[in-house]
Write a protein that holds these residues in place. Structure first.
Motif, short mmCIF file in Angstrom:
data_model
loop_
_atom_site.label_atom_id
_atom_site.label_comp_id
_atom_site.label_asym_id
_atom_site.label_seq_id
_atom_site.Cartn_x
_atom_site.Cartn_y
_atom_site.Cartn_z
N VAL A 32 0.73 -1.19 0.06
CA VAL A 32 -0.04 -0.12 0.07
C VAL A 32 0.85 1.32 -0.07
CG1 VAL A 32 -1.67 1.36 1.38
CG2 VAL A 32 -2.16 -0.94 1.03
N CYS A 63 -7.52 -3.36 3.93
CA CYS A 63 -6.92 -4.39 3.53
C CYS A 63 -6.83 -5.45 4.81
CB CYS A 63 -5.64 -4.08 3.02
SG CYS A 63 -5.37 -3.38 1.25
N THR A 129 -7.26 2.36 -6.29
CA THR A 129 -7.47 1.74 -4.75
C THR A 129 -7.98 0.51 -4.82
OG1 THR A 129 -7.69 4.36 -4.11
CG2 THR A 129 -8.56 2.26 -2.77
N THR A 136 -3.34 -6.71 -3.18
CA THR A 136 -2.71 -6.90 -1.67
C THR A 136 -3.30 -7.88 -1.15
OG1 THR A 136 -2.38 -4.59 -1.75
CG2 THR A 136 -2.33 -5.80 0.51
#
Length: 157
Positions: A32, A63, A129, A136
């Protein structure tokens, strides 16, 4: 004979989960921060501080919530409507809390805050995003997914 206690929870399982936690938190934080600083060039300043800590923190926190939710989902042997609804509620409650915190004055007034997080949900209007969240979570959960898949394939119950 191993007991149910030793089968489902042992020192080896405990330390494996601790290792996975360190790996997942490192992946989440580094990806991130790295992608945010690469895309905008201004997230990490030369002095080491962040220029938009609410946006970066919100993405990292989401996340973490998604990785924890999906990691628990990997551990379930069966899923019914109640379990599925609890996972959906878990993720949706995160968005509800962020909306209450950033877009209304209700929660900040109750907590005696001056509401520095106004508009924090605007970061989720950017496509990068959502790509970052997917990437992620996938990279953080890949070892757990492969380990669980191999256990199911090699040792079916």
């Amino acid at each position: 004979l191993r007991s149910a206690r030793g089968l489902f929870f042992s020192k080896r399982i405990f330390w494996r989960w601790i290792g996975e936690g360190f790996y997942q938190s490192g992946i989440i934080t580094l990806l991130v921060l790295g992608i945010f600083s690469y895309v905008s060039g201004s997230v990490i300043g030369p002095a080491g501080h962040t220029s938009d800590i609410w946006s970066v923190g919100s993405v990292i926190h989401l996340c973490v919530c998604l990785v924890v939710t999906f990691r628990l989902l990997l551990e379930n042997k069966s899923i019914n409507r109640i379990i599925a609804a609890s996972y959906v509620f878990s993720v949706l409650s995160w968005f509800l809390w962020c909306w209450l915190w950033s877009e209304t004055r209700t929660v900040p007034l109750l907590l005696s805050s001056n509401n520095p997080a106004t508009g924090v949900l605007t970061v989720f209007s950017y496509p990068i995003t959502w790509h970052l969240l997917f990437l992620t979570c996938w990279i953080a959960l890949l070892p757990s997914f492969l380990a669980n898949s191999s256990n199911v394939l090699l040792y079916p119950s």
